[in-house]
Write a protein that holds these residues in place. Structure first.
Motif, PDB file in Angstrom:
ATOM      1  N   VAL A 132       0.846  -1.143  -0.204  1.00 11.50           N
ATOM      2  CA  VAL A 132      -0.098  -0.076  -0.049  1.00 11.50           C
ATOM      3  C   VAL A 132       0.885   1.157  -0.032  1.00 11.50           C
ATOM      4  N   ASP A 133       1.910   1.167   0.966  1.00 10.26           N
ATOM      5  CA  ASP A 133       3.099   2.306   0.768  1.00 10.26           C
ATOM      6  C   ASP A 133       3.542   2.419  -0.628  1.00 10.26           C
ATOM      7  N   MET A 134       3.915   1.391  -1.115  1.00 13.04           N
ATOM      8  CA  MET A 134       4.747   1.248  -2.358  1.00 13.04           C
ATOM      9  C   MET A 134       4.068   2.096  -3.564  1.00 13.04           C
ATOM     10  N   VAL A 135       2.624   1.819  -3.522  1.00 13.63           N
ATOM     11  CA  VAL A 135       1.721   2.537  -4.355  1.00 13.63           C
ATOM     12  C   VAL A 135       1.260   3.625  -4.309  1.00 13.63           C
ATOM     13  N   GLY A 136       1.776   4.233  -3.060  1.00 13.12           N
ATOM     14  CA  GLY A 136       1.372   5.666  -2.659  1.00 13.12           C
ATOM     15  C   GLY A 136       0.135   5.899  -2.022  1.00 13.12           C
ATOM     16  N   LEU A 137      -0.196   4.918  -1.316  1.00 10.03           N
ATOM     17  CA  LEU A 137      -1.482   5.119  -0.781  1.00 10.03           C
ATOM     18  C   LEU A 137      -1.550   4.719   0.828  1.00 10.03           C
ATOM     19  N   GLY A 176      -8.091   1.582 -18.997  1.00  4.60           N
ATOM     20  CA  GLY A 176      -9.489   1.583 -19.829  1.00  4.60           C
ATOM     21  C   GLY A 176     -10.604   2.620 -19.109  1.00  4.60           C
ATOM     22  N   ASN A 177     -10.567   2.622 -17.541  1.00  2.49           N
ATOM     23  CA  ASN A 177     -11.541   3.477 -16.976  1.00  2.49           C
ATOM     24  C   ASN A 177     -10.963   4.627 -16.264  1.00  2.49           C
ATOM     25  N   LEU A 178     -10.034   5.119 -17.003  1.00  2.00           N
ATOM     26  CA  LEU A 178      -9.153   6.172 -16.332  1.00  2.00           C
ATOM     27  C   LEU A 178      -9.062   7.333 -17.466  1.00  2.00           C
ATOM     28  N   ASP A 179      -8.977   8.799 -16.813  1.00 11.69           N
ATOM     29  CA  ASP A 179      -8.621   9.661 -17.786  1.00 11.69           C
ATOM     30  C   ASP A 179      -7.430   9.793 -18.236  1.00 11.69           C
ATOM     31  N   SER A 180      -6.915  10.472 -18.976  1.00 12.01           N
ATOM     32  CA  SER A 180      -5.487  10.217 -19.618  1.00 12.01           C
ATOM     33  C   SER A 180      -4.474  10.650 -18.590  1.00 12.01           C
ATOM     34  N   LYS A 181      -4.617  11.785 -17.877  1.00 15.23           N
ATOM     35  CA  LYS A 181      -3.537  12.102 -17.025  1.00 15.23           C
ATOM     36  C   LYS A 181      -3.274  10.819 -15.837  1.00 15.23           C
ATOM     37  N   THR A 182      -4.738  10.305 -15.293  1.00 20.27           N
ATOM     38  CA  THR A 182      -4.539   9.223 -14.466  1.00 20.27           C
ATOM     39  C   THR A 182      -3.965   8.002 -14.935  1.00 20.27           C
ATOM     40  N   GLY A 183      -4.357   7.750 -16.396  1.00 19.68           N
ATOM     41  CA  GLY A 183      -3.746   6.597 -16.894  1.00 19.68           C
ATOM     42  C   GLY A 183      -2.466   6.744 -17.122  1.00 19.68           C
ATOM     43  N   GLU A 184      -1.781   7.808 -17.596  1.00 14.54           N
ATOM     44  CA  GLU A 184      -0.503   7.866 -17.349  1.00 14.54           C
ATOM     45  C   GLU A 184       0.387   7.542 -16.035  1.00 14.54           C
ATOM     46  N   GLU A 185      -0.249   7.904 -14.976  1.00 17.38           N
ATOM     47  CA  GLU A 185       0.375   7.693 -13.346  1.00 17.38           C
ATOM     48  C   GLU A 185       0.117   6.161 -13.509  1.00 17.38           C
ATOM     49  N   ILE A 186      -0.717   5.344 -13.917  1.00 15.47           N
ATOM     50  CA  ILE A 186      -0.905   4.106 -13.742  1.00 15.47           C
ATOM     51  C   ILE A 186       0.357   3.473 -14.616  1.00 15.47           C
ATOM     52  N   LEU A 187       0.494   4.020 -15.775  1.00 16.93           N
ATOM     53  CA  LEU A 187       1.553   3.538 -16.697  1.00 16.93           C
ATOM     54  C   LEU A 187       2.814   3.574 -15.906  1.00 16.93           C
ATOM     55  N   ALA A 188       3.047   4.555 -15.302  1.00 18.63           N
ATOM     56  CA  ALA A 188       4.183   4.803 -14.637  1.00 18.63           C
ATOM     57  C   ALA A 188       4.608   3.849 -13.634  1.00 18.63           C
ATOM     58  N   VAL A 189       3.511   3.546 -12.805  1.00 19.20           N
ATOM     59  CA  VAL A 189       3.636   2.436 -11.910  1.00 19.20           C
ATOM     60  C   VAL A 189       4.144   0.994 -12.505  1.00 19.20           C
TER      61      VAL A 189
END
Length: 242
Positions: A132-137, A176-189
């Motif tokens: 949870v800490d690793m993914v920033g939550l 698929g369910n994310l806006d482009s900015k949030t999608g980029e953040e997930i791709l970075a993960v």
């Protein structure tokens, strides 16, 4: 050059469904391999067989014909119970719809695979909180899915996919369910996980994911039409016993 044994290896895999008494050939003799540390994207038009291929790689479905070796074990003909055990011990899943349990907290969702593996509570807590800490939550560990943004829900799903230390992470349209900015953040993960040596296969329509992958496996009408890479050549040498 050292030859690496594939983590996942499908050989002549076919999958046929019966729909209103008519056979539907979802996969038509597929050969695919994924080697350790590879980031592969499966791409193709709707109805091409992408999801069926991912379901077989994830032991969520069985091939009608052919063989599937996961981490050196032939899992093609295992029982449903045996496949469930393989999924829990060897694989991590990230879904477009997150698939979180609504009445559990972020941390409890993350630790769920360890619960089914019989891991003691104290160890479950420690491992889940680390992720949870690793993914920033870390500050959201006690929140429930309805209190999360889409990006936070997907980060939770990624942490859950990692908690059993899988040999392979499988993602189905993770942005698929994310806006482009949030999608980029997930791709970075995902990029960070890949840099740490994780093996990842994702089904996607998103060219941004394809551009970041080591290899794009293109599928059409249930057949692989393009999936070559240096990694694939390494796997080919393994097959030849080089």
């Amino acid at each position: 050059m050292r030859v690496t044994e594939p983590i996942a290896r499908l050989r002549s895999v076919k999958k046929t469904y019966a729909r209103s008494g008519v056979p539907v050939h979802a996969l038509r003799g597929v050969d695919v391999s994924v080697v350790p540390g590879e980031y592969a994207a499966i791409m193709g038009p709707s109805g091409s067989g992408k999801s069926t291929l991912l379901h077989i790689l994830g032991c969520l479905d069985k091939p009608t014909a052919g063989r599937y070796f996961l981490d050196g074990r032939d899992v093609s003909r295992l029982s449903d119970r045996e496949l469930s055990s393989v999924r829990n011990q060897k694989l991590g899943f990230v879904f477009q719809a997150y698939n979180l349990i609504s009445h559990l907290t972020v941390r409890e969702n993350v630790e769920m695979p360890l619960f089914y593996m019989g891991v003691p509570p104290r160890e479950r807590y420690k491992r889940s909180m680390e992720l949870v800490d690793m993914v920033g939550l870390g500050g959201r560990a006690q929140h429930r899915p309805t209190q999360l943004s889409g990006g936070e829900a997907q980060r939770t799903a990624i942490a859950r996919a990692l908690v059993n230390d899988p040999v392979l992470i499988l993602a189905d349209e993770p942005t698929g369910n994310l806006d482009s900015k949030t999608g980029e953040e997930i791709l970075a993960v995902f990029a960070e996980l890949h840099s740490r040596g994780r093996s990842i296969v994702t089904v996607t329509h998103d060219p941004a994911i394809g551009s970041r992958a080591d290899r794009v496996i293109r599928i059409s009408d249930g057949m692989i039409v393009n999936g070559s890479s240096a990694q694939a050549e390494n796997e080919s040498r393994f097959e030849r016993g080089a």
